[in-house]
Design an enzyme around this catalytic site. Structure first.
Site, PDB file in Angstrom:
ATOM      1  N   THR A 171      58.695  28.852  64.817  1.00  0.00           N
ATOM      2  CA  THR A 171      58.212  30.196  65.094  1.00  0.00           C
ATOM      3  C   THR A 171      58.830  31.200  64.116  1.00  0.00           C
ATOM      4  O   THR A 171      59.786  30.896  63.392  1.00  0.00           O
ATOM      5  CB  THR A 171      58.582  30.621  66.526  1.00  0.00           C
ATOM      6  OG1 THR A 171      60.021  30.676  66.627  1.00  0.00           O
ATOM      7  CG2 THR A 171      58.041  29.628  67.556  1.00  0.00           C
ATOM      8  N   GLU A 199      55.344  24.470  63.696  1.00  0.00           N
ATOM      9  CA  GLU A 199      56.299  24.114  62.639  1.00  0.00           C
ATOM     10  C   GLU A 199      57.389  25.178  62.481  1.00  0.00           C
ATOM     11  O   GLU A 199      57.873  25.441  61.384  1.00  0.00           O
ATOM     12  CB  GLU A 199      55.599  23.896  61.281  1.00  0.00           C
ATOM     13  CG  GLU A 199      54.326  23.097  61.326  1.00  0.00           C
ATOM     14  CD  GLU A 199      54.524  21.681  61.822  1.00  0.00           C
ATOM     15  OE1 GLU A 199      55.678  21.282  62.065  1.00  0.00           O
ATOM     16  OE2 GLU A 199      53.527  20.967  61.974  1.00  0.00           O
ATOM     17  N   SER A 230      45.257  21.304  58.974  1.00  0.00           N
ATOM     18  CA  SER A 230      46.155  20.701  59.954  1.00  0.00           C
ATOM     19  C   SER A 230      45.927  19.205  60.063  1.00  0.00           C
ATOM     20  O   SER A 230      46.882  18.422  60.173  1.00  0.00           O
ATOM     21  CB  SER A 230      45.968  21.358  61.328  1.00  0.00           C
ATOM     22  OG  SER A 230      46.457  22.678  61.323  1.00  0.00           O
ATOM     23  N   LEU A 269      56.517  15.332  68.825  1.00  0.00           N
ATOM     24  CA  LEU A 269      57.860  15.907  68.985  1.00  0.00           C
ATOM     25  C   LEU A 269      57.866  16.956  70.091  1.00  0.00           C
ATOM     26  O   LEU A 269      58.631  16.855  71.043  1.00  0.00           O
ATOM     27  CB  LEU A 269      58.327  16.524  67.660  1.00  0.00           C
ATOM     28  CG  LEU A 269      59.722  17.157  67.676  1.00  0.00           C
ATOM     29  CD1 LEU A 269      60.800  16.119  67.980  1.00  0.00           C
ATOM     30  CD2 LEU A 269      60.015  17.866  66.346  1.00  0.00           C
ATOM     31  N   TRP A 321      50.588  19.584  72.531  1.00  0.00           N
ATOM     32  CA  TRP A 321      50.053  20.279  71.354  1.00  0.00           C
ATOM     33  C   TRP A 321      50.079  19.368  70.127  1.00  0.00           C
ATOM     34  O   TRP A 321      50.527  19.762  69.048  1.00  0.00           O
ATOM     35  CB  TRP A 321      50.817  21.582  71.072  1.00  0.00           C
ATOM     36  CG  TRP A 321      50.818  22.527  72.227  1.00  0.00           C
ATOM     37  CD1 TRP A 321      51.886  22.909  72.979  1.00  0.00           C
ATOM     38  CD2 TRP A 321      49.678  23.198  72.789  1.00  0.00           C
ATOM     39  NE1 TRP A 321      51.492  23.779  73.962  1.00  0.00           N
ATOM     40  CE2 TRP A 321      50.144  23.975  73.868  1.00  0.00           C
ATOM     41  CE3 TRP A 321      48.313  23.209  72.476  1.00  0.00           C
ATOM     42  CZ2 TRP A 321      49.290  24.756  74.653  1.00  0.00           C
ATOM     43  CZ3 TRP A 321      47.468  23.983  73.263  1.00  0.00           C
ATOM     44  CH2 TRP A 321      47.957  24.749  74.321  1.00  0.00           C
ATOM     45  N   SER A 353      60.988  24.978  70.560  1.00  0.00           N
ATOM     46  CA  SER A 353      61.898  25.276  69.460  1.00  0.00           C
ATOM     47  C   SER A 353      63.242  24.569  69.565  1.00  0.00           C
ATOM     48  O   SER A 353      64.018  24.604  68.617  1.00  0.00           O
ATOM     49  CB  SER A 353      62.128  26.791  69.382  1.00  0.00           C
ATOM     50  OG  SER A 353      60.938  27.468  69.076  1.00  0.00           O
TER      51      SER A 353
END
Length: 387
Positions: free
Chosen positions: A368, A366, A94, A134, A165, A141
């Protein structure tokens, strides 16, 4: 015959790709693998900046980008590097993904030449760390509903909002921030030492614990107009970056799967029950074979998508296909491996439970499972079912 390459997939790789894979595997084995279980248990990534510099010297930061100190390797080679890094821990992959496929790619694709020259060479070397803002506390989502806003004030932009996050957030030197404007969604390169910017670290995680995860708080952060991405308008900008990161995950998740299969196979051969090794029982062999089949199918899919990306014909729906399948199947592989280890499967003496916990996050970020399913459903039916 290699028990984890019964299909002979290595024959499809070039000598350069194998060399890159071996180099990354050796570094991960020497520098990360002996310590990462402790980092995970303590919920820390000590000396993240030092690790970033080592990864930069190895050439894996933004390695598939051209120029500005980047290695300019193939997308397939980058995927193999992601696999080797995630074989030690998803948190390490990550770090590399956010640096190279989100922050660096965003600057490489959307920033002005001045901003590229200012940040990218140092980021490729690991001397400067980036993050990508973002997701928001209430917006995941549906990024079109983001509340972070940027407004023009003379020759500057003033940004207010929060992001959530965010990997690398508290150690980042530059944050790529996406915000609503009167001109639609736009992207900005925000130096993290700007007045009004803060990045408190998020604690109490039970997944990706060997990773820095933060909130970004922007309270009237003022930046020059030159720091705005000149051509990015709407969601095309951030979604292009997410597609890059998803591609790395297609490969990376398989690293966690491979590590779990290797661990389960070794354990089953060493552990005796009822007078013979666990590996000698039919039910255990069925588990091992089923895990290996799904791993090899995922690897073939990743390689196919890598070749398409290198040829310039990879579609975003195909990345969704890879991300959905490979993460989901890798998580199932880890769960099956855990059952072979029995009670020992929950111990951090073995990597399996750590991979399981990490992949629960990888399954969500990235995009769901639900979002990628609907992307593919729309591709099949021609009907959007997102709303």
């Amino acid at each position: 015959m290699n028990p984890l390459d019964l299909a002979g997939i290595d024959d499809l790789l070039s000598s350069e790709e194998k060399e890159i894979r071996a180099t990354v595997r050796q570094m991960a084995s020497d520098r990360i693998a002996p310590f990462v279980a402790g980092w995970f248990e303590r919920g820390e990534l000590p000396d993240a900046r030092g690790l970033a510099k080592e990864l930069g010297s190895l050439g894996v930061l933004g390695m598939h980008l051209e120029g500005y100190g980047c290695a300019g390797t193939s997308a397939t080679a980058y995927g193999l590097a992601c696999l080797e890094l995630e074989a030690v821990d998803s948190g390490i992959r990550s770090l590399v993904s956010v640096q190279g496929s989100l922050a660096m790619f965003a600057l490489h694709r959307w920033a002005s030449e001045e901003i590229k020259q200012q940040w990218l060479p140092q980021m490729a070397a690991g001397e400067v760390i980036g993050c990508f803002g973002l997701t928001e506390p209430d917006i995941g989502s549906d990024p079109a509903a983001m509340r972070t806003r940027a407004r023009r004030d003379g020759g500057d932009w003033v940004i207010d909002g929060r992001k959530m996050w965010i990997t690398n957030g508290s150690i980042a030197d530059v944050a790529v921030v996406w915000a609503q404007t009167d001109e639609g969604v736009r992207g900005f390169a925000v130096p993290t030492d700007s007045p009004g910017f803060s990045a408190p670290e998020i604690h109490h995680k039970l997944s990706l614990r060997a990773s820095v995860t933060s909130e970004l708080v922007l309270d009237a952060v003022r930046i020059p107009d030159a720091f705005a991405f000149p051509e990015a308008r709407g969601l095309r900008g951030p979604l292009s970056c997410l597609n890059e990161a998803r591609y790395g995950i297609v490969w990376g998740a398989l690293g966690a799967a491979r590590s779990s299969i290797e661990t389960a196979l070794d354990y089953a051969q060493q552990r005796d029950q009822f007078g013979k090794p666990l590996a000698g029982f039919q039910l255990t062999q069925q588990k091992l074979v089923d895990m290996n089949l799904e791993y090899l199918k995922g690897l073939l899919l990743a390689l196919h998508l890598g070749r398409r990306k290198d040829s310039g014909v990879l579609e975003h729906t195909q990345v969704s296909l890879g991300k959905l399948n490979n993460v989901r199947e890798s998580l199932e592989i880890c769960r099956a491996a855990r059952t072979i280890l029995g009670a020992n499967g929950i111990s951090l003496e073995y990597p399996v439970i750590r991979h399981m916990a990490n992949l629960e996050s990888v399954l969500t970020y990235e995009g769901t499972v639900e979002m990628h399913t609907l992307v593919l459903g729309q591709a099949m039916t021609g009907i959007s079912a997102f709303r």
